[in-house]
Design a protein around this motif. Structure first.
Motif, PDB file in Angstrom:
ATOM      1  N   SER A 121     -22.815  13.799  46.134  1.00  0.00           N
ATOM      2  CA  SER A 121     -22.551  13.058  47.172  1.00  0.00           C
ATOM      3  C   SER A 121     -22.724  13.971  48.716  1.00  0.00           C
ATOM      4  O   SER A 121     -21.806  14.649  48.844  1.00  0.00           O
ATOM      5  CB  SER A 121     -21.277  12.421  47.217  1.00  0.00           C
ATOM      6  OG  SER A 121     -21.197  11.562  48.451  1.00  0.00           O
ATOM      7  N   SER A 122     -23.977  14.208  49.085  1.00  0.00           N
ATOM      8  CA  SER A 122     -24.197  15.058  50.015  1.00  0.00           C
ATOM      9  C   SER A 122     -25.056  14.630  51.097  1.00  0.00           C
ATOM     10  O   SER A 122     -25.739  13.187  50.842  1.00  0.00           O
ATOM     11  CB  SER A 122     -24.799  16.379  49.721  1.00  0.00           C
ATOM     12  OG  SER A 122     -26.102  16.300  49.052  1.00  0.00           O
ATOM     13  N   MET A 123     -25.034  15.090  51.936  1.00  0.00           N
ATOM     14  CA  MET A 123     -26.180  14.559  53.359  1.00  0.00           C
ATOM     15  C   MET A 123     -27.537  14.745  52.940  1.00  0.00           C
ATOM     16  O   MET A 123     -28.303  13.860  52.903  1.00  0.00           O
ATOM     17  CB  MET A 123     -26.011  15.489  54.564  1.00  0.00           C
ATOM     18  CG  MET A 123     -26.902  14.869  55.788  1.00  0.00           C
ATOM     19  SD  MET A 123     -26.471  12.970  56.140  1.00  0.00           S
ATOM     20  CE  MET A 123     -24.861  13.469  57.159  1.00  0.00           C
ATOM     21  N   GLN A 124     -27.889  15.762  52.177  1.00  0.00           N
ATOM     22  CA  GLN A 124     -29.254  15.720  51.635  1.00  0.00           C
ATOM     23  C   GLN A 124     -29.405  14.885  50.698  1.00  0.00           C
ATOM     24  O   GLN A 124     -30.675  14.161  50.617  1.00  0.00           O
ATOM     25  CB  GLN A 124     -29.505  17.120  50.859  1.00  0.00           C
ATOM     26  CG  GLN A 124     -31.004  17.372  50.447  1.00  0.00           C
ATOM     27  CD  GLN A 124     -31.022  19.042  49.854  1.00  0.00           C
ATOM     28  OE1 GLN A 124     -29.893  19.743  49.545  1.00  0.00           O
ATOM     29  NE2 GLN A 124     -31.978  19.317  49.617  1.00  0.00           N
ATOM     30  N   SER A 125     -28.842  14.307  49.789  1.00  0.00           N
ATOM     31  CA  SER A 125     -28.919  13.572  48.816  1.00  0.00           C
ATOM     32  C   SER A 125     -29.168  12.094  49.563  1.00  0.00           C
ATOM     33  O   SER A 125     -29.677  11.304  49.178  1.00  0.00           O
ATOM     34  CB  SER A 125     -27.638  13.244  47.692  1.00  0.00           C
ATOM     35  OG  SER A 125     -27.670  14.585  47.147  1.00  0.00           O
ATOM     36  N   LYS A 126     -28.116  11.833  50.288  1.00  0.00           N
ATOM     37  CA  LYS A 126     -28.316  10.614  51.141  1.00  0.00           C
ATOM     38  C   LYS A 126     -29.641  10.445  51.825  1.00  0.00           C
ATOM     39  O   LYS A 126     -30.278   9.568  51.954  1.00  0.00           O
ATOM     40  CB  LYS A 126     -27.196  10.518  52.144  1.00  0.00           C
ATOM     41  CG  LYS A 126     -25.719  10.181  51.562  1.00  0.00           C
ATOM     42  CD  LYS A 126     -24.710  10.310  52.668  1.00  0.00           C
ATOM     43  CE  LYS A 126     -23.295  10.266  52.070  1.00  0.00           C
ATOM     44  NZ  LYS A 126     -22.170  10.228  53.002  1.00  0.00           N
ATOM     45  N   MET A 127     -29.875  11.215  52.712  1.00  0.00           N
ATOM     46  CA  MET A 127     -31.321  11.632  53.141  1.00  0.00           C
ATOM     47  C   MET A 127     -32.467  11.290  52.123  1.00  0.00           C
ATOM     48  O   MET A 127     -33.429  10.481  52.247  1.00  0.00           O
ATOM     49  CB  MET A 127     -31.484  12.974  53.898  1.00  0.00           C
ATOM     50  CG  MET A 127     -30.764  13.042  55.192  1.00  0.00           C
ATOM     51  SD  MET A 127     -30.819  14.689  55.727  1.00  0.00           S
ATOM     52  CE  MET A 127     -32.524  14.587  56.235  1.00  0.00           C
TER      53      MET A 127
ATOM     54  N   CYS B  41     -32.333   1.109  47.087  1.00  0.00           N
ATOM     55  CA  CYS B  41     -31.803   2.244  46.434  1.00  0.00           C
ATOM     56  C   CYS B  41     -30.295   2.605  46.510  1.00  0.00           C
ATOM     57  O   CYS B  41     -29.612   2.543  47.896  1.00  0.00           O
ATOM     58  CB  CYS B  41     -32.561   3.462  47.011  1.00  0.00           C
ATOM     59  SG  CYS B  41     -32.362   5.142  46.268  1.00  0.00           S
ATOM     60  N   LYS B  42     -29.614   2.974  45.525  1.00  0.00           N
ATOM     61  CA  LYS B  42     -28.171   3.139  45.654  1.00  0.00           C
ATOM     62  C   LYS B  42     -27.913   4.697  45.110  1.00  0.00           C
ATOM     63  O   LYS B  42     -28.737   5.179  44.406  1.00  0.00           O
ATOM     64  CB  LYS B  42     -27.453   2.357  44.769  1.00  0.00           C
ATOM     65  CG  LYS B  42     -27.272   0.731  45.077  1.00  0.00           C
ATOM     66  CD  LYS B  42     -26.746  -0.054  43.988  1.00  0.00           C
ATOM     67  CE  LYS B  42     -27.036  -1.481  44.432  1.00  0.00           C
ATOM     68  NZ  LYS B  42     -26.461  -2.471  43.379  1.00  0.00           N
ATOM     69  N   LEU B  43     -27.130   5.399  45.817  1.00  0.00           N
ATOM     70  CA  LEU B  43     -26.694   6.704  45.511  1.00  0.00           C
ATOM     71  C   LEU B  43     -25.106   6.875  44.835  1.00  0.00           C
ATOM     72  O   LEU B  43     -24.354   6.015  45.478  1.00  0.00           O
ATOM     73  CB  LEU B  43     -26.588   7.591  46.799  1.00  0.00           C
ATOM     74  CG  LEU B  43     -26.263   9.067  46.660  1.00  0.00           C
ATOM     75  CD1 LEU B  43     -26.789   9.987  45.782  1.00  0.00           C
ATOM     76  CD2 LEU B  43     -26.084   9.744  47.999  1.00  0.00           C
ATOM     77  N   THR B  44     -25.118   7.423  43.752  1.00  0.00           N
ATOM     78  CA  THR B  44     -23.764   7.918  43.294  1.00  0.00           C
ATOM     79  C   THR B  44     -23.579   9.054  42.485  1.00  0.00           C
ATOM     80  O   THR B  44     -24.573   9.545  42.153  1.00  0.00           O
ATOM     81  CB  THR B  44     -23.313   6.577  42.058  1.00  0.00           C
ATOM     82  OG1 THR B  44     -22.050   6.931  41.505  1.00  0.00           O
ATOM     83  CG2 THR B  44     -24.556   6.486  40.998  1.00  0.00           C
TER      84      THR B  44
END
Length: 214
Positions: A17-23, A36-39
């Motif tokens: 969970s990081s800014m790079q992953s969210k981008m 798209c979901k991030l986990t």
């Protein structure tokens, strides 16, 4: 390459969970036109998918091999319509062997940039495979075996056939043990004997054998 399945409509990015992953998740959603979901929690994965075709993108840098193998095994039994892609894979490492799992349709090395990743994911969304030539060649050679005859099946006992049927359905050793009312140790012993009888080296090869012969 021929299409492998219907196109995914949902995507999950498994990464830190990081800014790079969210981008990255936002970029994928925009360019691929997917929800798209991030986990970063492997225990949540199965609950994030819909009933439609799904795409799971796994960042292999942040999870060890044992955790990833357990995740793929769990998903095999719980999520039927799933395309898995691995990225940040170290070339010529044990991580490449994760491509042996039938859900894994794409693999991207550590040096792949966002453009290469997007191009490959677009191919996966279109229903194609995206594997490095080296990995694809290894998979072909690994599975090039003479056709099994009926004698191979006849070598197995009734109990061993029951175990192999459950194995082919994606059951874990514990699930097989519970279904047959025996201990997990007993299942491991049976599988050890079966692997020798049918001449396979791992669980994936055993699953493929069972699907073709039982």
């Amino acid at each position: 390459m021929k299409p492998t399945s219907s196109a995914p409509t949902h995507m999950v990015l498994l990464s830190e969970s990081s800014m790079q992953s969210k981008m990255l998740a936002n970029l994928m959603a925009d360019r691929l036109q997917l929800e798209c979901k991030l986990t970063d929690n492997t225990n949540q994965i199965a609950h994030l998918f819909s009933g439609d075709q799904n795409l799971l993108l796994i960042d292999t840098q942040h999870f060890d091999l044992t955790a990833l193998r357990a995740l793929l095994q769990n998903l095999q039994s719980k999520v039927s319509r799933l395309v898995v892609a691995l990225f940040n894979v170290i070339p010529s490492s044990e991580q490449e062997h994760l491509a042996e799992w039938p859900q894994v349709k794409g693999l991207f090395y550590l040096n792949a940039d966002h453009n290469q990743l997007l191009k490959g994911l677009q191919s996966l969304v279109a229903g194609h495979l995206w594997l490095p030539r080296q990995v694809a060649n290894q998979l072909v050679e690994q599975n090039r075996r003479p056709p099994m005859d009926s004698g191979s099946r006849q070598m197995l006992t009734r109990r061993e056939l029951q175990i192999m049927e459950l194995l082919a359905d994606g059951a874990t050793n514990l699930q097989i043990a519970e279904a047959l009312f025996v201990s997990e140790h007993t299942i491991k012993s049976h599988l050890y004997n079966v692997f020798k009888k049918i001449d396979v080296k791992n669980r994936l090869q055993a699953c493929n054998w069972a699907r073709n012969n039982i």
